[in-house]
Every structure is written in structure tokens, then in C-alpha cells.
Write an enzyme that holds these catalytic residues in place. Structure first.
Site, PDB file in Angstrom:
ATOM      1  N   PRO A  30       4.814  11.758  15.900  1.00  0.00           N
ATOM      2  CA  PRO A  30       4.863  13.214  16.107  1.00  0.00           C
ATOM      3  C   PRO A  30       4.070  13.912  15.010  1.00  0.00           C
ATOM      4  O   PRO A  30       4.435  13.831  13.836  1.00  0.00           O
ATOM      5  CB  PRO A  30       6.367  13.533  15.997  1.00  0.00           C
ATOM      6  CG  PRO A  30       6.931  12.432  15.159  1.00  0.00           C
ATOM      7  CD  PRO A  30       6.092  11.218  15.410  1.00  0.00           C
ATOM      8  N   MET A  31       2.977  14.565  15.385  1.00  0.00           N
ATOM      9  CA  MET A  31       2.113  15.229  14.395  1.00  0.00           C
ATOM     10  C   MET A  31       1.974  16.705  14.753  1.00  0.00           C
ATOM     11  O   MET A  31       1.535  17.036  15.853  1.00  0.00           O
ATOM     12  CB  MET A  31       0.730  14.570  14.357  1.00  0.00           C
ATOM     13  CG  MET A  31       0.741  13.162  13.805  1.00  0.00           C
ATOM     14  SD  MET A  31      -0.900  12.406  13.837  1.00  0.00           S
ATOM     15  CE  MET A  31      -0.998  11.867  15.551  1.00  0.00           C
ATOM     16  N   VAL A  32       2.359  17.564  13.847  1.00  0.00           N
ATOM     17  CA  VAL A  32       2.253  19.008  14.059  1.00  0.00           C
ATOM     18  C   VAL A  32       0.810  19.353  14.431  1.00  0.00           C
ATOM     19  O   VAL A  32      -0.131  18.915  13.769  1.00  0.00           O
ATOM     20  CB  VAL A  32       2.673  19.779  12.791  1.00  0.00           C
ATOM     21  CG1 VAL A  32       2.440  21.280  12.972  1.00  0.00           C
ATOM     22  CG2 VAL A  32       4.144  19.510  12.473  1.00  0.00           C
ATOM     23  N   CYS A 113      11.213  14.982   7.958  1.00  0.00           N
ATOM     24  CA  CYS A 113      10.195  15.940   7.513  1.00  0.00           C
ATOM     25  C   CYS A 113      10.520  16.412   6.101  1.00  0.00           C
ATOM     26  O   CYS A 113      11.593  16.979   5.857  1.00  0.00           O
ATOM     27  CB  CYS A 113      10.135  17.140   8.464  1.00  0.00           C
ATOM     28  SG  CYS A 113       8.917  18.383   7.945  1.00  0.00           S
ATOM     29  N   GLY A 214       4.195   4.603   8.250  1.00  0.00           N
ATOM     30  CA  GLY A 214       3.634   4.842   6.922  1.00  0.00           C
ATOM     31  C   GLY A 214       2.396   4.011   6.665  1.00  0.00           C
ATOM     32  O   GLY A 214       2.473   2.778   6.604  1.00  0.00           O
ATOM     33  N   ASP A 215       1.239   4.674   6.544  1.00  0.00           N
ATOM     34  CA  ASP A 215      -0.033   4.036   6.169  1.00  0.00           C
ATOM     35  C   ASP A 215      -0.491   2.940   7.122  1.00  0.00           C
ATOM     36  O   ASP A 215      -1.039   1.925   6.693  1.00  0.00           O
ATOM     37  CB  ASP A 215       0.050   3.474   4.740  1.00  0.00           C
ATOM     38  CG  ASP A 215      -0.009   4.565   3.688  1.00  0.00           C
ATOM     39  OD1 ASP A 215      -0.104   5.749   4.065  1.00  0.00           O
ATOM     40  OD2 ASP A 215       0.040   4.242   2.486  1.00  0.00           O
TER      41      ASP A 215
END
Length: 315
Positions: A30-32, A113, A214-215
Site C-alpha cells: 500500500p503506497m500513498v 505507518c 522492507g527493502d
């Protein structure tokens, strides 16, 4: 009565079956602003198994029909789909879940978040310190969605003391979550190395699926994290922005993917700023600095298309 406009209910199977394929499930984070319908359509063409919507504030979503129509758009090809909500009370989350459940395969509660505004409002990463509240929210959704196959998941960050995170996750498993996504950093960490050892400890302590986040920037990263932690899925964010074809094994964005994005974005009426920003990410590794300088200053779709034809040719 809540009405979701311009969306057709779709039949959904059990999304958790994806975790039994013998390989890690490939998930778009999920990316704003970025993981909206058009981008989800793109990554699905390149072996992404599951997509999340950007985080939606459940209270705003329930308060306004305009918010519902702008924050949540989908179509019949946009599956499997998880709708991520920010929420801080059980009934609001359950109400929002009931609205989107006919058009998605699950809801995810954002407990990770780290942004100051979210934490100050009682959303996001502060929830990892409120296990009883999170348990209540999960159970409310479970009790109010008729479909037993509908997924209810959470996405978390870790505590400095991983034992607290394990305790939280075990309580959530008992409450009925379908899986847990673990971003392997604390709420205070931004670009520090991901604590994959903590993700492995969490995975080893649960019987439900765990997704690592993550990464993740290449399929080599996917395989390495899978080997290191034994997780059931891997979620990518910035790695997919830079290379939406990453899960299909491409080391950098192929030209076909760039042109696919142009076609999809135009078809969906994607606002120019969003259309352009995605291309800035995609072209970063495959363009020279002078080319990037010119491209970043373009201000119309036609100028972008002309630039791509001149610089790279057709797919």
C-alpha cells in the site's frame, strides 16, 4: 445505507490459498498516491500476485460519498485485492470493511505507518502498543462480514524488543487474522537495515502466514528473504515503483513495461502528475542524467510520449 458507485461485486475464492503454492506470494505494498488502480493493473501484468490499495482513513471514507468514490476505485480484473484502512475504533473499521467487501478479497489494518500525523491521530504504528484495541477491531470485522473466505490482516512494524512483537502477533492470530505483514523496522527507523532476524522470529512463532516487507528491490532479494526468514510472502514498495516488472524477474524496467504504463494510464485517465511521477521512477535506472533532467521538466502527456519515442523507440 452505503452505496458504492460504479463498482460491480465480484466472486472471490479464498485468497489464503495463494500461500500454498510452494513459493512466496508476491505482493504490491500500500503506497500513498501510487498503488492506485492503474498501477495495480500494471504490476499484475508482471507476476504480482496480490495488490493493496493505498491506506484509506476509515472514518473519512464512511463520512463522505465523495471520499469513497475517489479513494476506492477498482474493476473486474483488479483481483486479488486487499483494501488497507487506517482506523482506531472497531465499528468504523467494520463499517468500512462491509462497504468494500463485495469488491475485494480482504481488508488490512494499518498498524505500521510511522508518520507523525498518523500516530498523533491514533492511527498506524502506535497501534502495535494497543493489542486489545487491534484485537477488538479484527473481531468486529470478522463478526460483521458474512463471507468466511474474506481476509482480515494487519501490517505492523516491530518493537525494539521483538518479544513484544511476538506477543502482539500471537494475540492477533488468536483473534482470527488471516496473515500478518511485518515491516522489519521499528517506528523510529527509516533507512536503517531491515531486521530480518526479527521477521524470522515472528514467523517461527506463528502458524498463520507472514509476509515480509522492507527493502525488497529485486527477485534476488525476494529469494534471499524467503530463504533467510521462511516467510510465506514478500511485499515490495519502492522496488516496484522503480521496476514494476520486478516480480517477473526483470532487473530493470523493460521498455514494454514503460509503454504498458503509458497505455494503462491514458486508458484510466490518470492525472498527469501521477502518470509522470511513475515514469520518473521507472526511467531512473535506464536513463542518463541529461535525459532525466529533460524528462523531469516535461509538463504534458504528449510531450512525455514524444520524448519516449525519441529516446527509446517503440516497445
Amino acid at each position: 445505507m452505503i452505496i458504492v458507485h460504479n463498482k460491480l461485486p465480484m466472486d472471490s475464492g479464498n485468497i489464503t490459498d495463494l500461500f500454498h503454492r510452494g513459493r512466496p506470494v508476491r505482493v504490491c505494498a500500500p503506497m500513498v498516491r501510487y498503488s492506485k488502480l492503474a498501477f495495480r493493473c500494471l504490476v499484475r501484468r508482471y507476476d504480482c500476485d496480490v495488490c493493496f490499495t493505498p491506506m484509506i482513513v476509515a472514518a473519512d471514507f464512511m463520512r463522505s460519498a465523495k471520499a469513497r468514490d475517489s479513494e476506492f476505485t477498482t474493476n473486474k480484473t483488479d483481483r486479488p485485492l486487499i483494501v488497507q484502512f487506517a482506523a482506531k475504533d472497531a465499528q468504523t473499521l467494520a463499517d468500512a470493511a462491509c462497504v468494500v467487501s463485495p469488491f475485494s478479497d480482504g481488508v488490512d489494518l494499518n498498524c505500521g505507518c510511522p508518520q507523525r500525523w498518523a500516530v498523533s491521530e491514533g492511527y498506524g504504528a502506535c497501534l502495535i502498543n494497543k493489542p486489545e484495541l487491534v484485537k477488538d477491531m479484527v473481531r468486529h470485522v470478522r463478526n460483521q462480514i458474512d463471507n468466511p473466505n474474506y481476509a482480515v490482516s494487519i501490517k505492523i512494524r516491530i518493537h525494539k524488543d521483538v518479544r513484544k512483537t511476538v506477543d502482539l502477533c500471537q494475540k492477533m492470530e488468536a483473534a482470527g487474522v488471516s496473515w500478518i505483514t511485518v515491516h522489519g523496522r521499528t517506528a523510529d527507523e527509516r533507512h536503517q537495515p531491515v531486521h530480518y532476524d526479527a521477521i524470522k522470529t515472528i514467523k517461527d512463532s506463528l502458524s498463520i502466514p507472514v509476509i515480509a516487507n522492507g527493502d525488497i528491490k529485486s527477485m534476488q532479494d525476494v529469494e534471499a528473504v524467503y530463504e533467510l526468514t521462511g516467510v510465506d510472502g514478500v511485499m515490495a514498495a519502492r522496488g516496484l515503483l522503480a521496476n514494476p516488472a520486478m516480480f517477473a524477474g526483470y532487473e530493470e524496467t523493460p521498455l514494454q513495461c514503460v509503454w504498458d504504463w503509458v497505455d494503462i494510464a491514458v486508458e484510466h485517465g490518470t492525472p498527469f502528475t501521477c502518470f509522470h511521477h511513475h515514469l520518473i521512477y521507472m526511467l531512473e535506472r535506464i536513463s542518463s542524467q541529461p535525459e532525466r533532467r529533460v524528462f523531469n521538466n516535461l509538463s504534458s502527456t504528449s510531450a512525455v510520449v514524444d520524448f519516449l519515442h525519441n529516446a527509446y523507440g517503440s516497445a
